[in-house]
Design a protein around this motif. Structure first.
Motif, PDB file in Angstrom:
ATOM      1  N   VAL A  24       1.026  -1.128   0.322  1.00  0.00           N
ATOM      2  CA  VAL A  24      -0.409  -0.047  -0.469  1.00  0.00           C
ATOM      3  C   VAL A  24       0.884   1.171  -0.234  1.00  0.00           C
ATOM      4  O   VAL A  24       1.763   0.884   0.350  1.00  0.00           O
ATOM      5  CB  VAL A  24      -0.516   0.547   1.419  1.00  0.00           C
ATOM      6  N   ALA A  25       0.474   2.017  -0.404  1.00  0.00           N
ATOM      7  CA  ALA A  25       1.395   3.776  -0.978  1.00  0.00           C
ATOM      8  C   ALA A  25       0.415   4.600  -0.603  1.00  0.00           C
ATOM      9  O   ALA A  25      -0.610   3.704  -1.140  1.00  0.00           O
ATOM     10  CB  ALA A  25       2.032   3.492  -1.836  1.00  0.00           C
ATOM     11  N   PHE A  26       0.496   6.009  -0.650  1.00  0.00           N
ATOM     12  CA  PHE A  26      -0.625   7.023  -0.533  1.00  0.00           C
ATOM     13  C   PHE A  26       0.113   7.940  -1.117  1.00  0.00           C
ATOM     14  O   PHE A  26       1.671   8.295  -0.756  1.00  0.00           O
ATOM     15  CB  PHE A  26      -0.765   7.299   1.489  1.00  0.00           C
ATOM     16  N   VAL A  27       0.125   8.049  -2.256  1.00  0.00           N
ATOM     17  CA  VAL A  27       0.107   9.359  -3.135  1.00  0.00           C
ATOM     18  C   VAL A  27      -0.016  10.630  -2.939  1.00  0.00           C
ATOM     19  O   VAL A  27      -1.054  10.669  -3.225  1.00  0.00           O
ATOM     20  CB  VAL A  27       0.350   8.892  -4.915  1.00  0.00           C
ATOM     21  N   ILE A  28       0.956  11.395  -2.754  1.00  0.00           N
ATOM     22  CA  ILE A  28       0.512  12.443  -1.915  1.00  0.00           C
ATOM     23  C   ILE A  28       1.312  13.357  -3.367  1.00  0.00           C
ATOM     24  O   ILE A  28       2.165  13.311  -3.393  1.00  0.00           O
ATOM     25  CB  ILE A  28       0.865  12.779  -1.140  1.00  0.00           C
ATOM     26  N   VAL A  29       0.410  14.937  -3.249  1.00  0.00           N
ATOM     27  CA  VAL A  29       0.303  15.942  -3.871  1.00  0.00           C
ATOM     28  C   VAL A  29      -0.073  16.466  -3.878  1.00  0.00           C
ATOM     29  O   VAL A  29      -1.257  17.115  -3.178  1.00  0.00           O
ATOM     30  CB  VAL A  29       0.062  16.089  -5.375  1.00  0.00           C
ATOM     31  N   GLU A  30       1.246  17.913  -2.873  1.00  0.00           N
ATOM     32  CA  GLU A  30       0.843  18.588  -1.964  1.00  0.00           C
ATOM     33  C   GLU A  30       0.612  20.034  -2.663  1.00  0.00           C
ATOM     34  O   GLU A  30      -0.382  20.901  -1.637  1.00  0.00           O
ATOM     35  CB  GLU A  30       2.088  18.970  -1.188  1.00  0.00           C
ATOM     36  N   GLY A  31       1.016  20.679  -3.262  1.00  0.00           N
ATOM     37  CA  GLY A  31       0.737  21.737  -3.889  1.00  0.00           C
ATOM     38  C   GLY A  31       1.205  22.725  -3.963  1.00  0.00           C
ATOM     39  O   GLY A  31       2.105  22.586  -2.170  1.00  0.00           O
ATOM     40  N   PRO A  32       1.126  23.869  -3.442  1.00  0.00           N
ATOM     41  CA  PRO A  32       1.731  25.128  -3.494  1.00  0.00           C
ATOM     42  C   PRO A  32       0.583  25.093  -1.379  1.00  0.00           C
ATOM     43  O   PRO A  32      -0.651  25.624  -1.503  1.00  0.00           O
ATOM     44  CB  PRO A  32       0.890  26.330  -3.528  1.00  0.00           C
ATOM     45  N   PRO A  33       2.042  25.465  -0.834  1.00  0.00           N
ATOM     46  CA  PRO A  33       1.434  26.223   0.888  1.00  0.00           C
ATOM     47  C   PRO A  33       0.527  27.520   1.103  1.00  0.00           C
ATOM     48  O   PRO A  33       0.701  28.079  -0.228  1.00  0.00           O
ATOM     49  CB  PRO A  33       2.582  26.064   1.603  1.00  0.00           C
TER      50      PRO A  33
END
Length: 183
Positions: free
Chosen positions: A91-100
């Protein structure tokens, strides 16, 4: 489940994210059982974790909320399940953070004049204009400013942090309102 991973996270580390999720990989029950786990994977020494897809979706939501609190409001989290064999998955959580979301103006209100520059810097540690708007740090700043005011003789003061949410700007203005009921 054989493995749990977080991909794409640059702002927060894996250990912090792992604390936010209920999903966990299979593994040894303790450090003392590790030598036994190398040769035997019995239930006494090895904890087998089963994949719960509903919990996986809740974990993705937990991660989005945690990122939101830490200043990344545009984050996307997608769980990915990769079969290893007929009974095992990764299992992997794919994270796209984007701008803060950044701190814009910082208004201390009356606390600005009641505290020395040194006490003000110490109380505001971790909350500066241009930094990500971390609500956990903001809450801590409110408590530190209250303690600093108490140390200066303003024991009746309470500092309440608030964020001005202007949706047209990527920066959010922060105000620390000081309440002194017994002036």
């Amino acid at each position: 489940m054989r493995a749990l991973a977080f991909e794409g996270n640059a702002a927060l580390d894996d250990d912090e994210l792992a604390e936010q999720v209920a999903t966990d990989a299979s593994g040894c029950r303790s450090l003392f059982a590790a030598p036994f786990c190398l040769v035997w994977k019995g239930d006494a020494v090895y904890a087998r974790r089963r994949l719960d897809r509903a919990e996986l979706e809740r974990d993705a939501l937990r991660l989005r909320v945690h990122y939101w609190r830490r200043g990344w409001r545009a984050v996307r989290v997608v769980p990915r399940v990769t079969p290893v064999d007929s009974a095992t998955v990764d299992v992997a959580f794919v994270i796209v953070e984007g701008p803060p979301t950044l701190v814009g103006a910082l208004d201390l209100g009356p606390a600005d004049t009641l505290l020395s520059p040194r006490a003000r810097r110490a109380a505001l540690d971790g909350l500066e204009p241009g930094e990500p708007l971390d609500l956990v740090r903001l809450d801590s700043v409110g408590a530190r400013v209250t303690r600093a005011l108490d140390a200066r003789g303003f024991g009746d003061a309470t500092v309440i942090p608030s964020v001005v949410d202007d949706t047209t700007r990527p920066q959010k203005d922060v105000a620390l309102t000081t309440y002194r009921p017994y002036r």
